[in-house]
Design a protein around this motif. Structure first.
Motif, mmCIF file in Angstrom:
data_model
loop_
_atom_site.group_PDB
_atom_site.id
_atom_site.type_symbol
_atom_site.label_atom_id
_atom_site.label_comp_id
_atom_site.label_asym_id
_atom_site.label_seq_id
_atom_site.Cartn_x
_atom_site.Cartn_y
_atom_site.Cartn_z
ATOM 1 N N PHE A 27 0.860 -1.175 0.000
ATOM 2 C CA PHE A 27 0.000 0.000 0.000
ATOM 3 C C PHE A 27 0.902 1.233 0.000
ATOM 4 C CE2 PHE A 27 -2.659 -3.113 2.326
ATOM 5 C CZ PHE A 27 -3.859 -3.000 1.639
ATOM 6 N N GLU A 28 0.419 2.305 -0.586
ATOM 7 C CA GLU A 28 1.140 3.569 -0.441
ATOM 8 C C GLU A 28 0.890 4.137 0.949
ATOM 9 O OE1 GLU A 28 0.230 6.349 -3.499
ATOM 10 O OE2 GLU A 28 0.813 4.989 -5.136
ATOM 11 N N ARG A 29 1.865 4.846 1.473
ATOM 12 C CA ARG A 29 1.742 5.466 2.784
ATOM 13 C C ARG A 29 1.412 6.945 2.635
ATOM 14 N NH1 ARG A 29 2.485 0.091 3.308
ATOM 15 N NH2 ARG A 29 2.911 -0.493 5.475
ATOM 16 N N VAL A 30 0.493 7.417 3.484
ATOM 17 C CA VAL A 30 0.119 8.828 3.485
ATOM 18 C C VAL A 30 0.145 9.328 4.927
ATOM 19 C CG1 VAL A 30 -1.318 8.623 1.409
ATOM 20 C CG2 VAL A 30 -2.335 8.268 3.661
ATOM 21 N N GLU A 31 0.117 10.642 5.078
ATOM 22 C CA GLU A 31 0.130 11.211 6.431
ATOM 23 C C GLU A 31 -1.236 11.053 7.070
ATOM 24 O OE1 GLU A 31 0.933 15.502 8.647
ATOM 25 O OE2 GLU A 31 1.899 15.066 6.720
ATOM 26 N N GLY A 32 -1.222 10.544 8.308
ATOM 27 C CA GLY A 32 -2.461 10.325 9.033
ATOM 28 C C GLY A 32 -2.554 11.201 10.259
ATOM 29 N N PRO A 33 -3.405 10.832 11.226
ATOM 30 C CA PRO A 33 -3.587 11.636 12.443
ATOM 31 C C PRO A 33 -2.268 11.842 13.191
ATOM 32 C CG PRO A 33 -5.287 9.955 12.273
ATOM 33 C CD PRO A 33 -4.287 9.663 11.194
ATOM 34 N N GLY A 34 -2.059 13.058 13.652
ATOM 35 C CA GLY A 34 -0.856 13.353 14.415
ATOM 36 C C GLY A 34 0.424 13.260 13.616
ATOM 37 N N GLY A 35 0.323 13.313 12.283
ATOM 38 C CA GLY A 35 1.517 13.228 11.451
ATOM 39 C C GLY A 35 2.029 11.819 11.261
ATOM 40 N N ARG A 36 1.306 10.811 11.785
ATOM 41 C CA ARG A 36 1.732 9.429 11.629
ATOM 42 C C ARG A 36 1.501 8.954 10.198
ATOM 43 N NH1 ARG A 36 2.242 6.296 16.434
ATOM 44 N NH2 ARG A 36 1.764 7.470 18.323
ATOM 45 N N GLU A 37 2.336 8.038 9.766
ATOM 46 C CA GLU A 37 2.217 7.486 8.424
ATOM 47 C C GLU A 37 1.267 6.301 8.452
ATOM 48 O OE1 GLU A 37 5.595 5.424 6.437
ATOM 49 O OE2 GLU A 37 5.715 7.264 5.262
ATOM 50 N N VAL A 38 0.193 6.364 7.643
ATOM 51 C CA VAL A 38 -0.775 5.275 7.570
ATOM 52 C C VAL A 38 -0.900 4.826 6.125
ATOM 53 C CG1 VAL A 38 -2.064 6.166 9.550
ATOM 54 C CG2 VAL A 38 -2.750 6.817 7.239
ATOM 55 N N ILE A 39 -1.495 3.638 5.930
ATOM 56 C CA ILE A 39 -1.639 3.124 4.573
ATOM 57 C C ILE A 39 -2.876 3.720 3.909
ATOM 58 C CG2 ILE A 39 -0.492 0.966 5.195
ATOM 59 C CD1 ILE A 39 -3.225 -0.402 5.116
ATOM 60 N N ASP A 40 -2.827 3.826 2.593
ATOM 61 C CA ASP A 40 -3.980 4.220 1.791
ATOM 62 C C ASP A 40 -4.601 2.934 1.259
ATOM 63 O OD1 ASP A 40 -5.798 5.010 -0.101
ATOM 64 O OD2 ASP A 40 -4.497 6.483 -1.064
ATOM 65 N N ASP A 42 -6.722 2.186 -0.854
ATOM 66 C CA ASP A 42 -7.072 2.112 -2.273
ATOM 67 C C ASP A 42 -5.856 1.987 -3.182
ATOM 68 O OD1 ASP A 42 -9.808 2.428 -1.664
ATOM 69 O OD2 ASP A 42 -9.544 4.610 -1.528
ATOM 70 N N THR A 43 -4.680 1.806 -2.618
ATOM 71 C CA THR A 43 -3.461 1.814 -3.434
ATOM 72 C C THR A 43 -2.733 0.475 -3.423
ATOM 73 O OG1 THR A 43 -2.165 2.657 -1.557
ATOM 74 C CG2 THR A 43 -3.141 4.287 -3.050
ATOM 75 N N TYR A 44 -3.405 -0.589 -3.049
ATOM 76 C CA TYR A 44 -2.765 -1.908 -2.972
ATOM 77 C C TYR A 44 -2.351 -2.378 -4.365
ATOM 78 C CZ TYR A 44 -2.119 -6.833 -1.650
ATOM 79 O OH TYR A 44 -1.609 -8.094 -1.429
#
Length: 459
Positions: A27-40, A42-44
């Motif tokens: 998965f691509e990683r994007v910025e999530g809550p609190g600046g944490r990196e989370v997966i997107d 829809d990008t698998y």
């Protein structure tokens, strides 16, 4: 049961082999809550395979030690700090006072301590504080006629019950709810009920164990463990002068230590402090207690080194446990596992979807035994999946909590847990014999709460 090094090395070999068999996807990683990196979610997509090379395999342990550096050095520092405090004589005197206080009602200490540890964990989300509690508890619990298993159980079960319920826990509940798009700490009422049930079951199970070994010490699971016999001679069979009291310097040191502990709790609960900051505060605590109590700088240093040597095995175990996840991440199959588990849950009927999430999160915790780490990887997948299955997102967060918490203290890939066992001197196989029935009871309780949440539309 093989040595824990053997078990973890074998799991590392399985992880390395899996990188040659399991397809690589990401998965691509994007910025999530609190600046944490989370997966997107829809990008698998498939990516070029990256199987573990021989060099990757033989360097997995040192890379695991580096990756889990916070836990490793926190373990070392806790061992050193405890030994310095113990050398001041404060612990022995406190031990005598506690034995006097609970002389006729020793067993009540178990639920009292579990509630205290559980409340702290459910408010600030620090299961890892068990590493602090265990060395402090050991002399008290063994002097009362119990064993190391009891001390480890009080610390691990109490903190895990609180962490799992996560009434106001920013580490698992708060982060997972933010990722799922929920109001932070909403639904606290049901989680508070879960906390009461988990702590009650944990306390009753441990009290049942100590009642059995009190009637017949031969039924202790720690019988035959050489280190246990040494601790019994040191803490229980040793003659101690009754009625000892803290001298003037020890009293001053204890009073000066209280503000340091208060600042530590404040920092963890409001400023996002974790192991690095806590370790620094514990070093300050050690210096205050050691020097004010009358130890010389050289005595403090010698005791600190002795304490670190005593927890060496626990620190190394953390790196071995982390090596498994390192190879799965480097082999680019971690996201494949997440996607596969999500697909498995997606194929279940709606009524069973919540239970499927519980099983899925428990299985994934074997790979990523970290509350925040598991949240940022799985919740971006599980939250939208809950919408498709007609499950409330609040219920999907609860499934994450229940899958993450209890399994943290039975899976050998959980680094802090394995370090806790090493500090307490409890072999892994002995702990499994003790805790597995309670783990299954907690699992049934968790499943019941999830079904309640599902059928009542909890949100």
């Amino acid at each position: 049961m093989p040595h824990i090094y053997v078990i973890l090395f074998g799991l590392s070999a399985v992880a390395a082999l899996a990188t040659y068999i399991v397809p690589a996807n990401q998965f691509e990683r994007v910025e999530g809550p609190g600046g944490r990196e989370v997966i997107d979610p829809d990008t698998y997509a498939a990516v070029p395979a990256s199987p573990t090379s021989p060099l990757d395999f033989i360097t997995a342990v040192p890379r695991g030690l580096m990756d889990a550096g916070e836990v490793v050095f926190f373990t070392f520092i806790i061992g050193g700090v405890f030994m310095v405090v113990r050398r001041t004589g404060v612990i022995e005197i406190a031990l005598d006072r506690l034995l006097l206080t609970f002389a006729t009602r020793r067993v009540l200490l178990i639920p009292v301590l579990m509630v205290v540890f559980g409340v702290l964990a459910t408010l600030i989300g620090t299961q890892e504080l068990a590493l602090v509690y265990i060395p402090v508890l050991l002399p008290f619990i063994i002097a009362m006629g119990y064993d190391s298993m009891t001390a480890v159980a009080i610390a691990l079960i109490g903190t895990t019950a609180g962490f799992t319920a996560g009434v106001l826990n920013p580490v698992n509940t708060g982060l997972a709810q933010q990722i799922a798009g929920l109001e932070t700490f909403s639904g606290a009422g049901l989680r508070a009920g879960l906390f009461v049930v988990l702590v009650t079951l944990g306390a009753l199970w441990t009290m049942r164990y100590v009642a059995r070994i009190s009637r017949d010490p031969r039924k202790s699971l720690m019988n035959g463990v050489p280190e246990e016999e040494a601790k019994r001679r040191q803490y229980r069979d040793q003659e101690r002068e009754p009625g000892q009291r803290l001298n003037r310097r020890q009293r001053i040191a204890t009073l000066l230590a209280l503000p340091v502990l208060g600042v530590t709790v404040w920092g963890v609960s409001t400023q996002g402090w974790f192991m690095i900051e806590m370790a620094g505060m514990f070093i300050l605590l050690m210096l205050i207690i050691g020097l004010v109590s009358g130890l010389t700088p050289s005595q403090v240093s010698e005791s600190f080194s002795e304490g670190m040597r005593s927890v060496l095995e626990g620190a190394i175990i953390v790196g071995l446990a982390r090596a498994v996840a390192v190879m799965l991440e480097d082999g680019l199959i971690l996201d494949t596992i997440v996607h596969s588990l999500g697909t498995l849950v997606g194929g279940l009927p709606s009524a069973l979807g919540a239970l499927g999430m519980l099983v899925t999160q428990t299985l994934f915790n074997f790979v990523v035994p970290s509350g925040s780490g598991q949240a940022v990887v799985t919740m971006p997948v599980m939250a939208p999946l809950a919408d498709l299955l007609d499950i409330s997102r609040q219920t999907s967060v609860l499934a994450f909590q229940l899958g993450d918490g209890p399994s943290n203290i039975i899976l050998p890939t959980s680094g802090y847990f394995m370090a806790a066992l090493a500090i307490g001197g409890v072999p892994y196989d002995k702990w499994v014999r003790f805790f597995l029935p309670l783990f299954l009871m907690w699992f049934v309780v968790g499943a019941s709460f999830l079904l309640l949440a599902q059928f009542t539309g909890w949100n």
